[in-house]
Design an enzyme around this catalytic site. Structure first.
Site, mmCIF file in Angstrom:
data_model
loop_
_atom_site.group_PDB
_atom_site.id
_atom_site.type_symbol
_atom_site.label_atom_id
_atom_site.label_comp_id
_atom_site.label_asym_id
_atom_site.label_seq_id
_atom_site.Cartn_x
_atom_site.Cartn_y
_atom_site.Cartn_z
ATOM 1 N N THR A 99 0.877 -1.177 0.000
ATOM 2 C CA THR A 99 0.000 0.000 0.000
ATOM 3 C C THR A 99 0.911 1.223 0.000
ATOM 4 O O THR A 99 1.565 1.511 1.008
ATOM 5 C CB THR A 99 -0.911 0.003 1.241
ATOM 6 O OG1 THR A 99 -1.609 -1.243 1.300
ATOM 7 C CG2 THR A 99 -1.916 1.139 1.165
ATOM 8 N N LYS A 126 -7.256 1.605 -3.226
ATOM 9 C CA LYS A 126 -6.838 0.922 -1.988
ATOM 10 C C LYS A 126 -6.823 1.911 -0.812
ATOM 11 O O LYS A 126 -7.330 1.620 0.272
ATOM 12 C CB LYS A 126 -5.453 0.300 -2.196
ATOM 13 C CG LYS A 126 -4.757 -0.191 -0.950
ATOM 14 C CD LYS A 126 -5.440 -1.383 -0.316
ATOM 15 C CE LYS A 126 -4.855 -1.678 1.068
ATOM 16 N NZ LYS A 126 -5.527 -2.750 1.757
ATOM 17 N N LYS A 133 0.330 4.861 8.620
ATOM 18 C CA LYS A 133 0.991 5.187 7.339
ATOM 19 C C LYS A 133 -0.052 5.403 6.244
ATOM 20 O O LYS A 133 0.013 6.365 5.469
ATOM 21 C CB LYS A 133 1.950 4.032 6.994
ATOM 22 C CG LYS A 133 2.632 4.073 5.653
ATOM 23 C CD LYS A 133 1.978 3.217 4.582
ATOM 24 C CE LYS A 133 1.912 1.746 4.871
ATOM 25 N NZ LYS A 133 1.273 0.963 3.783
HETATM 26 N N1 LIG Z 1 -1.410 -6.837 7.172
HETATM 27 C C1 LIG Z 1 -2.498 -6.489 6.506
HETATM 28 O O1 LIG Z 1 -3.640 -6.758 6.949
HETATM 29 C C2 LIG Z 1 -2.393 -5.777 5.160
HETATM 30 C C3 LIG Z 1 -3.525 -5.785 4.338
HETATM 31 C C4 LIG Z 1 -3.463 -5.175 3.095
HETATM 32 C C5 LIG Z 1 -2.302 -4.526 2.711
HETATM 33 N N2 LIG Z 1 -1.214 -4.497 3.544
HETATM 34 C C6 LIG Z 1 -0.013 -3.788 3.059
HETATM 35 O O2 LIG Z 1 0.924 -4.765 2.617
HETATM 36 C C7 LIG Z 1 2.262 -4.305 2.899
HETATM 37 C C8 LIG Z 1 2.956 -5.322 3.801
HETATM 38 O O3 LIG Z 1 2.194 -5.458 4.997
HETATM 39 P P1 LIG Z 1 2.499 -6.609 6.073
HETATM 40 O O4 LIG Z 1 1.341 -6.617 6.994
HETATM 41 O O5 LIG Z 1 2.957 -7.841 5.402
HETATM 42 O O6 LIG Z 1 3.728 -5.906 6.840
HETATM 43 P P2 LIG Z 1 4.842 -6.551 7.760
HETATM 44 O O7 LIG Z 1 4.424 -7.886 8.269
HETATM 45 O O8 LIG Z 1 5.223 -5.483 8.739
HETATM 46 O O9 LIG Z 1 6.047 -6.807 6.716
HETATM 47 C C9 LIG Z 1 6.718 -5.726 6.126
HETATM 48 C C10 LIG Z 1 7.694 -6.263 5.103
HETATM 49 O O10 LIG Z 1 8.403 -5.156 4.521
HETATM 50 C C11 LIG Z 1 9.813 -5.395 4.659
HETATM 51 N N3 LIG Z 1 10.534 -4.127 4.775
HETATM 52 C C12 LIG Z 1 10.237 -3.083 5.596
HETATM 53 N N4 LIG Z 1 11.125 -2.095 5.407
HETATM 54 C C13 LIG Z 1 11.999 -2.519 4.461
HETATM 55 C C14 LIG Z 1 13.127 -1.932 3.820
HETATM 56 N N5 LIG Z 1 13.542 -0.694 4.131
HETATM 57 N N6 LIG Z 1 13.765 -2.659 2.871
HETATM 58 C C15 LIG Z 1 13.342 -3.905 2.542
HETATM 59 N N7 LIG Z 1 12.268 -4.528 3.097
HETATM 60 C C16 LIG Z 1 11.616 -3.819 4.049
HETATM 61 C C17 LIG Z 1 9.930 -6.219 5.929
HETATM 62 O O11 LIG Z 1 11.184 -6.830 6.000
HETATM 63 P P3 LIG Z 1 11.783 -7.259 7.449
HETATM 64 O O12 LIG Z 1 11.172 -8.592 7.744
HETATM 65 O O13 LIG Z 1 13.248 -7.289 7.243
HETATM 66 O O14 LIG Z 1 11.362 -6.193 8.439
HETATM 67 C C18 LIG Z 1 8.765 -7.184 5.699
HETATM 68 O O15 LIG Z 1 9.096 -8.162 4.755
HETATM 69 C C19 LIG Z 1 2.108 -2.910 3.530
HETATM 70 O O16 LIG Z 1 2.219 -1.920 2.544
HETATM 71 C C20 LIG Z 1 0.706 -2.944 4.109
HETATM 72 O O17 LIG Z 1 0.149 -1.629 4.245
HETATM 73 C C21 LIG Z 1 -1.235 -5.131 4.744
#
Ligand SMILES: NC(=O)c1ccc[n+]([C@@H]2O[C@H](COP(=O)([O-])OP(=O)(O)OC[C@H]3O[C@@H](n4cnc5c(N)ncnc54)[C@H](OP(=O)(O)O)[C@@H]3O)[C@@H](O)[C@H]2O)c1
Length: 301
Positions: free
Chosen positions: A103, A179, A248
Site C-alpha cells: 500500500t 486501496k 501510514k
Molecule cells: N497486514 C495487513 O492486513 C495488510 C492488508 C493489506 C495490505 N497491507 C499492506 O501490505 C504491505 C505489507 O504489509 P504486512 O502486513 O505484510 O507488513 P509486515 O508484516 O510489517 O512486513 C513488512 C515487510 O516489509 C519489509 N521491509 C520493511 N522495510 C523494508 C526496507 N527498508 N527494505 C526492505 N524490506 C523492508 C519487511 O522486511 P523485514 O522482515 O526485514 O522487516 C517485511 O518483509 C504494507 O504496505 C501494508 O500496508 C497489509
C-alpha cells in the site's frame, strides 16, 4: 483436467516476506509455483524454504530474468530502496513485470512506473484487500491497474490464490488510489463503530445487543460484522494489520488529498486517533486499537 500453472508462469519472484507476503507465497507454493523469495531479515523466509521456496540473497536475485516479480514491503521508502541501485529493472528487461502489492502513494507508483518504462519491466499496481488470515484462506481481493498486456499475463496467477481480481484500468496510480480510499473507509467504520458502542454502553444498552441488531439489517456487511466483532472482543494487541501501517495509510490519504485539493475533515480526525495511538506506544498493536482512545475519552477504560 491439468490445473498446474502454465510453463511460462511457473517461476515467480517475491520480495518482502512479511505477514502478507508470507501467506501469499505459501499459497503459490501449494499451487505448484516455484518461488524465489527475498526478505531483508533473511531468517523470516525460513518457513517458506521448508515449503519449497528458494531463498535469494539480494532483491535482484529474486527476480526471474524477464519474468514476474511481486513486491510486498511496508511502505514507499522500503519499495524505493529496493529499486535504488537499478538492478531489478535490468533483470526484468523489456518483457518482465513488477507486480506491486504494497500500500503506497499514487505518486510513488507513478514515479516508479515511469522508471520502469525507461529502465526495464512494466509496473503493475496490485494492492491487496484482506488481512493475513483472509489471505491464508485465499479470500483476499486484488485491485489491479496498469497496461492491459501485463494485467492479462498476471491475472491467472492472482486468481489462483484470491477470491476476486478487480481491474481499475490502465493507470499505475488507479489501484493505489482505490486501496487508500478503501482503507480510509474501513478506518471510518472502526471509528464510528467505536463511538456508537461507547454511546450505547454509556446509556445502559449492551454493545453486543446493539451490534447484533444493526448487523441484522442496517449494516449486513462483512466489514461491519468482522470489525464490530473484533472491537467487542477487546483484543487489540495481536496485530493482523499493524497500527503503524494503518497510520501510514492515513498519512498517504492525507498527502494525496493535499495534492489533489480534496478536503477530508473526517480523515483529519481519524489520523489524529492514529497519532495518539502511536504516542501511546501501540504501533505494533492491531490497527483497531484506535478504539481504546475513544473508550478512554468516554471514561470506559
Ligand atoms: N497486514 C495487513 O492486513 C495488510 C492488508 C493489506 C495490505 N497491507 C499492506 O501490505 C504491505 C505489507 O504489509 P504486512 O502486513 O505484510 O507488513 P509486515 O508484516 O510489517 O512486513 C513488512 C515487510 O516489509 C519489509 N521491509 C520493511 N522495510 C523494508 C526496507 N527498508 N527494505 C526492505 N524490506 C523492508 C519487511 O522486511 P523485514 O522482515 O526485514 O522487516 C517485511 O518483509 C504494507 O504496505 C501494508 O500496508 C497489509
Amino acid at each position: 483436467m491439468d490445473t498446474s500453472p502454465s510453463k511460462e508462469a511457473q517461476s515467480l519472484g517475491f520480495i518482502g516476506i512479511g505477514q502478507m507476503g508470507g501467506a501469499m507465497v505459501a499459497n503459490w507454493l501449494a499451487e505448484g509455483y516455484s518461488v524465489r523469495v527475498y526478505n531483508r531479515t533473511a531468517e523470516k523466509a525460513e518457513p517458506l524454504e521448508k515449503l519449497g521456496a528458494v531463498r535469494a540473497e539480494t532483491p535482484a536475485d529474486a527476480v526471474p530474468p524477464s519474468g514476474i516479480v511481486m513486491t510486498c514491503v511496508s511502505d514507499d521508502a522500503a519499495l524505493q530502496s529496493i529499486f535504488a541501485d537499478g538492478s531489478i529493472f535490468r533483470r526484468l528487461g523489456a518483457d518482465g513485470i513488477h507486480v506491486s502489492m504494497s500500500t503506497i502513494s499514487p505518486k510513488t507508483a507513478a514515479e516508479l512506473a515511469a522508471r520502469h518504462r525507461k529502465e526495464g519491466g512494466t509496473y503493475l499496481a496490485c494492492p491487496v484487500m484482506g488481512r493475513p488470515d483472509t489471505v491464508a484462506a485465499k479470500r483476499q481481493t486484488f485491485y489491479v491497474s496498469g497496461p492491459l498486456s501485463a494485467r492479462r499475463a498476471v491475472q491467472p496467477i492472482l486468481e489462483r490464490i484470491s477470491r476476486r481480481v478487480l481491474e481499475l484500468g490502465d493507470e499505475p496510480e488507479a489501484a493505489h488510489v482505490a486501496k487508500l480510499a478503501s482503507n480510509f473507509l474501513i478506518a471510518a467504520v472502526v471509528e464510528s463503530l467505536g463511538e456508537s458502542f461507547a454511546f450505547v454502553e454509556k446509556s445502559g444498552l449492551p454493545a453486543q445487543v446493539f451490534f447484533e441488531t444493526i448487523t441484522e439489517f442496517l449494516f449486513d456487511c462483512f466489514i461491519y460484522k468482522g470489525y464490530g466483532k473484533h472491537l467487542l472482543s477487546g483484543e487489540h494487541r495481536e496485530p493482523l494489520f499493524r497500527l503503524a501501517l494503518g497510520a501510514k495509510d492515513m498519512s498517504l490519504v492525507a498527502q494525496t488529498a493535499a495534492e489533489t485539493r480534496t478536503p477530508m475533515p473526517l480523515l483529519s480526525l481519524i489520523r489524529d486517533r492514529y497519532l495518539a495511538s502511536l504516542a501511546q506506544g501501540r504501533g505494533d498493536w492491531d490497527w483497531t486499537a484506535i478504539v481504546l482512545e475513544i473508550r478512554r475519552q468516554a471514561a470506559l477504560l
